[in-house]
Scaffold this motif. Structure first.
Motif, PDB file in Angstrom:
ATOM      1  N   SER A 223       0.816  -1.091  -0.002  1.00 12.12           N
ATOM      2  CA  SER A 223       0.107  -0.122   0.027  1.00 12.12           C
ATOM      3  C   SER A 223       0.934   1.128   0.081  1.00 12.12           C
ATOM      4  CB  SER A 223      -0.824   0.032   1.090  1.00 12.12           C
ATOM      5  OG  SER A 223      -1.923  -1.006   1.006  1.00 12.12           O
ATOM      6  N   ILE A 224       0.328   2.345  -0.094  1.00 16.23           N
ATOM      7  CA  ILE A 224       1.032   3.722  -0.227  1.00 16.23           C
ATOM      8  C   ILE A 224       0.724   4.562   0.737  1.00 16.23           C
ATOM      9  CG2 ILE A 224       1.516   5.447  -1.860  1.00 16.23           C
ATOM     10  CD1 ILE A 224       1.489   3.548  -4.239  1.00 16.23           C
ATOM     11  N   LEU A 225       1.561   5.319   1.299  1.00 20.07           N
ATOM     12  CA  LEU A 225       1.298   6.462   2.145  1.00 20.07           C
ATOM     13  C   LEU A 225       1.660   7.538   1.237  1.00 20.07           C
ATOM     14  CD1 LEU A 225       0.357   8.329   4.402  1.00 20.07           C
ATOM     15  CD2 LEU A 225       2.389   7.550   5.597  1.00 20.07           C
ATOM     16  N   ASP A 226       1.066   8.704   0.913  1.00 19.42           N
ATOM     17  CA  ASP A 226       1.506   9.691  -0.096  1.00 19.42           C
ATOM     18  C   ASP A 226       1.614  11.304   0.713  1.00 19.42           C
ATOM     19  OD1 ASP A 226       2.027  11.490  -2.098  1.00 19.42           O
ATOM     20  OD2 ASP A 226       0.334  11.335  -3.255  1.00 19.42           O
ATOM     21  N   GLN A 227       2.484  11.579   1.029  1.00 19.92           N
ATOM     22  CA  GLN A 227       2.703  12.963   1.612  1.00 19.92           C
ATOM     23  C   GLN A 227       2.609  14.198   0.554  1.00 19.92           C
ATOM     24  OE1 GLN A 227       6.092  12.007   4.148  1.00 19.92           O
ATOM     25  NE2 GLN A 227       4.872  12.332   5.778  1.00 19.92           N
ATOM     26  N   SER A 228       2.473  13.945  -0.620  1.00 18.69           N
ATOM     27  CA  SER A 228       2.456  14.900  -1.775  1.00 18.69           C
ATOM     28  C   SER A 228       3.938  15.708  -1.521  1.00 18.69           C
ATOM     29  CB  SER A 228       1.273  15.786  -1.676  1.00 18.69           C
ATOM     30  OG  SER A 228       0.171  14.955  -1.889  1.00 18.69           O
TER      31      SER A 228
ATOM     32  N   ALA B 154      -1.280   7.863  -8.035  1.00 18.38           N
ATOM     33  CA  ALA B 154      -2.350   7.021  -7.715  1.00 18.38           C
ATOM     34  C   ALA B 154      -3.277   6.413  -8.914  1.00 18.38           C
ATOM     35  CB  ALA B 154      -3.672   8.046  -6.988  1.00 18.38           C
ATOM     36  N   GLU B 155      -3.093   6.964 -10.017  1.00 19.41           N
ATOM     37  CA  GLU B 155      -3.539   6.332 -11.296  1.00 19.41           C
ATOM     38  C   GLU B 155      -2.763   5.097 -11.293  1.00 19.41           C
ATOM     39  OE1 GLU B 155      -5.828  10.037 -13.440  1.00 19.41           O
ATOM     40  OE2 GLU B 155      -3.492   9.416 -13.587  1.00 19.41           O
ATOM     41  N   ALA B 156      -1.218   5.446 -11.480  1.00 18.59           N
ATOM     42  CA  ALA B 156      -0.398   4.258 -11.848  1.00 18.59           C
ATOM     43  C   ALA B 156      -0.500   3.144 -10.810  1.00 18.59           C
ATOM     44  CB  ALA B 156       0.914   4.902 -11.898  1.00 18.59           C
ATOM     45  N   ALA B 157      -0.591   3.463  -9.407  1.00 16.81           N
ATOM     46  CA  ALA B 157      -0.688   2.706  -8.276  1.00 16.81           C
ATOM     47  C   ALA B 157      -1.945   1.624  -8.692  1.00 16.81           C
ATOM     48  CB  ALA B 157      -0.672   3.185  -6.957  1.00 16.81           C
ATOM     49  N   ASP B 158      -2.946   2.149  -8.948  1.00 21.43           N
ATOM     50  CA  ASP B 158      -4.431   1.389  -9.172  1.00 21.43           C
ATOM     51  C   ASP B 158      -3.774   0.231 -10.269  1.00 21.43           C
ATOM     52  OD1 ASP B 158      -6.964   0.986  -8.488  1.00 21.43           O
ATOM     53  OD2 ASP B 158      -7.729   1.929 -10.334  1.00 21.43           O
ATOM     54  N   GLU B 159      -3.289   0.622 -11.156  1.00 17.79           N
ATOM     55  CA  GLU B 159      -2.804  -0.196 -12.265  1.00 17.79           C
ATOM     56  C   GLU B 159      -1.864  -1.318 -11.674  1.00 17.79           C
ATOM     57  OE1 GLU B 159      -4.497  -0.789 -15.291  1.00 17.79           O
ATOM     58  OE2 GLU B 159      -5.569   0.789 -14.353  1.00 17.79           O
TER      59      GLU B 159
ATOM     60  N   GLY C 107     -12.188   9.367  -7.629  1.00 26.62           N
ATOM     61  CA  GLY C 107     -12.510   9.716  -8.870  1.00 26.62           C
ATOM     62  C   GLY C 107     -11.537   9.309 -10.070  1.00 26.62           C
ATOM     63  N   ALA C 108     -10.490   9.066  -9.954  1.00 27.76           N
ATOM     64  CA  ALA C 108      -9.447   8.951 -10.639  1.00 27.76           C
ATOM     65  C   ALA C 108      -8.935   7.343 -11.009  1.00 27.76           C
ATOM     66  CB  ALA C 108      -8.164   9.781 -10.611  1.00 27.76           C
ATOM     67  N   THR C 109      -9.276   6.721  -9.952  1.00 26.69           N
ATOM     68  CA  THR C 109      -8.981   5.165  -9.882  1.00 26.69           C
ATOM     69  C   THR C 109     -10.014   4.549  -9.989  1.00 26.69           C
ATOM     70  OG1 THR C 109      -9.088   5.368  -7.479  1.00 26.69           O
ATOM     71  CG2 THR C 109      -6.862   5.823  -8.726  1.00 26.69           C
ATOM     72  N   ARG C 110      -9.885   2.910  -9.982  1.00 22.85           N
ATOM     73  CA  ARG C 110     -11.008   1.949 -10.099  1.00 22.85           C
ATOM     74  C   ARG C 110     -11.032   0.933  -9.027  1.00 22.85           C
ATOM     75  NH1 ARG C 110     -10.828  -0.911 -14.284  1.00 22.85           N
ATOM     76  NH2 ARG C 110      -8.629  -0.722 -14.765  1.00 22.85           N
ATOM     77  N   ARG C 111     -10.101   0.449  -8.597  1.00 23.94           N
ATOM     78  CA  ARG C 111      -9.909  -0.797  -7.992  1.00 23.94           C
ATOM     79  C   ARG C 111      -9.340  -0.527  -6.333  1.00 23.94           C
ATOM     80  NH1 ARG C 111      -6.914  -4.339 -12.643  1.00 23.94           N
ATOM     81  NH2 ARG C 111      -5.724  -2.399 -12.646  1.00 23.94           N
ATOM     82  N   MET C 112      -8.255   0.169  -6.000  1.00 18.34           N
ATOM     83  CA  MET C 112      -7.783   0.225  -4.754  1.00 18.34           C
ATOM     84  C   MET C 112      -8.728   0.967  -3.888  1.00 18.34           C
ATOM     85  SD  MET C 112      -4.534   2.585  -5.348  1.00 18.34           S
ATOM     86  CE  MET C 112      -4.702   4.428  -6.098  1.00 18.34           C
ATOM     87  N   ARG C 113      -8.212   0.830  -2.491  1.00 19.53           N
ATOM     88  CA  ARG C 113      -9.079   1.391  -1.574  1.00 19.53           C
ATOM     89  C   ARG C 113      -8.391   2.707  -1.407  1.00 19.53           C
ATOM     90  NH1 ARG C 113     -12.855  -1.325   1.830  1.00 19.53           N
ATOM     91  NH2 ARG C 113     -12.648   0.342   3.206  1.00 19.53           N
TER      92      ARG C 113
ATOM     93  N   GLN D 269       6.932  -5.242  -8.167  1.00 19.41           N
ATOM     94  CA  GLN D 269       7.730  -6.610  -8.758  1.00 19.41           C
ATOM     95  C   GLN D 269       7.984  -7.734  -7.546  1.00 19.41           C
ATOM     96  OE1 GLN D 269      10.682  -5.459 -11.253  1.00 19.41           O
ATOM     97  NE2 GLN D 269       9.528  -4.204 -12.274  1.00 19.41           N
ATOM     98  N   VAL D 270       8.309  -7.363  -6.401  1.00 21.43           N
ATOM     99  CA  VAL D 270       8.950  -8.214  -5.564  1.00 21.43           C
ATOM    100  C   VAL D 270       7.902  -8.262  -4.274  1.00 21.43           C
ATOM    101  CG1 VAL D 270      11.027  -7.683  -6.028  1.00 21.43           C
ATOM    102  CG2 VAL D 270      10.088  -6.307  -4.416  1.00 21.43           C
ATOM    103  N   LEU D 271       6.722  -7.456  -4.083  1.00 23.64           N
ATOM    104  CA  LEU D 271       5.746  -7.711  -2.941  1.00 23.64           C
ATOM    105  C   LEU D 271       4.682  -8.186  -3.648  1.00 23.64           C
ATOM    106  CD1 LEU D 271       6.425  -4.664  -0.772  1.00 23.64           C
ATOM    107  CD2 LEU D 271       7.404  -6.949  -0.589  1.00 23.64           C
ATOM    108  N   GLY D 272       3.440  -8.434  -2.751  1.00 24.53           N
ATOM    109  CA  GLY D 272       2.440  -9.039  -3.110  1.00 24.53           C
ATOM    110  C   GLY D 272       1.319  -8.206  -3.824  1.00 24.53           C
ATOM    111  N   ALA D 273       1.680  -7.261  -4.574  1.00 20.62           N
ATOM    112  CA  ALA D 273       0.534  -6.198  -4.945  1.00 20.62           C
ATOM    113  C   ALA D 273      -0.467  -6.784  -6.045  1.00 20.62           C
ATOM    114  CB  ALA D 273       1.257  -4.927  -5.493  1.00 20.62           C
TER     115      ALA D 273
END
Length: 320
Positions: free
Chosen positions: A24-29, A48-53, A84-90, A307-311
């Motif tokens: 998962s991701i914690l983003d502080q911008s 976030a859009e890339a992370a969703d993919e 609104g910009a993503t589809r799958r992740m929380r 690539q190396v974790l269970g994303a």
């Protein structure tokens, strides 16, 4: 200690078999020197859009005030934009500083988000920003008003916060990147006292394709953190700035201390450390925080970690 369930996906990397925690991701911008807050916020949406993919489990945005290095002052604004910009992740807050606000207003905002995006919203709650005495009662009110959606998390970085999260009946995320020392004690207290534990460990990581580039990125981050600790809060310096910087003894001392909470290197160097950290703390999820001057380096860290974790194994599972 039993290994986490979500790590059943075993990955081979660097000659080792690893049980992979969820990513998962914690983003502080973060704002890089020479950039603007607007550019940093747009970079967060793009990330976030890339992370969703990539199959990231959840994407949290932080709340910071008065810092030239962070653009994220209002999670309640950024969360719906990312939803609104993503589809799958929380998507959620990591977190709302609850003592700053009436609990009723927080409930109203996140109730609307949960109605619009059912099953995808997290409400992470922090105790900073004001007198903490009312925090337990406010969290109890939020649980009563909101039910199970959005999913409530208590965020902490102290030995006592895990027991508090268990008492309040919420999920719990420990901020290893802020204070690694009490993490094991706090997470153990949470898991032992919670009837239905749901936990994550928030870690600060930098990964690059080469060790030398990872070292450059780490030096930039550590220079930023050292300055901040010493009262010189600025945007994140570039690699070039860090290379040319003449470190003071006080900055070097702070960098040495802060490096203990930073995990950096190539994927094969970092992956076993992260897997071991998750296992040690009894959790199946890592919420990874990355601070770099260039958003491209931040994205590359998450690509390599995926690539190396269970994303990818969590996509579509509705993980809470």
């Amino acid at each position: 200690m039993t290994r986490p369930d979500a790590g059943e996906a075993v990955v081979g990397y660097g000659g080792q078999s690893l049980v992979a925690p969820r990513l998962s991701i914690l983003d502080q911008s973060p704002i890089g020197e020479g950039s603007t807050a607007g550019e940093a916020l747009r970079a967060s949406v793009e990330l976030a859009e890339a992370a969703d993919e990539l199959g990231v489990t959840r994407y949290w945005v932080a709340e910071h005030h008065g810092s030239p290095g962070f653009a994220g002052t209002a999670p309640e604004i950024l969360v719906p934009i990312i939803l609104g910009a993503t589809r799958r992740m929380r998507v959620g807050s990591g977190g709302v500083l609850l003592p700053r606000y009436p609990a009723t207003k927080v409930a109203e905002v996140f109730s609307i988000l949960a109605d619009l995006y059912p099953g995808r919203v997290d409400l992470g709650l922090g105790r900073a920003g004001g007198p903490p005495e009312t925090f337990p009662a406010d969290v109890a009110d939020l649980r009563r008003w909101l039910g199970d959606d959005p999913h409530l998390w208590v965020l902490g970085a102290s030995a006592s916060s895990g027991a508090l999260a268990a008492k309040l009946g919420t999920a719990y995320a420990y901020a290893h990147f802020l204070n690694p020392g009490p993490g094991l004690e706090s997470m153990t207290a949470y898991h032992e006292a919670s009837p239905a534990p749901s936990s994550a460990l928030a870690v600060r990581v930098i990964v690059a394709d080469t060790e030398s580039h990872a070292n450059d990125l780490a030096a930039s981050l550590l220079l930023w953190r050292s300055r901040k600790d010493l009262g010189d809060d600025r945007p994140l310096p570039s690699i070039e700035t860090a290379r040319n910087h003449r470190w003071t003894s006080a900055e070097l001392e702070r960098a040495s201390y802060n490096s203990k909470a930073l995990i950096s290197g190539t994927p094969d160097q970092v992956a076993p450390i992260l897997s071991d950290l998750a296992y040690l703390h009894g959790t199946d999820e890592l919420v990874v925080n990355v601070l770099t001057h260039d958003p491209a380096d931040r994205l590359r860290t998450y690509q390599l970690l995926a690539q190396v974790l269970g994303a990818a194994s969590t996509v579509g599972t509705g993980a809470r």
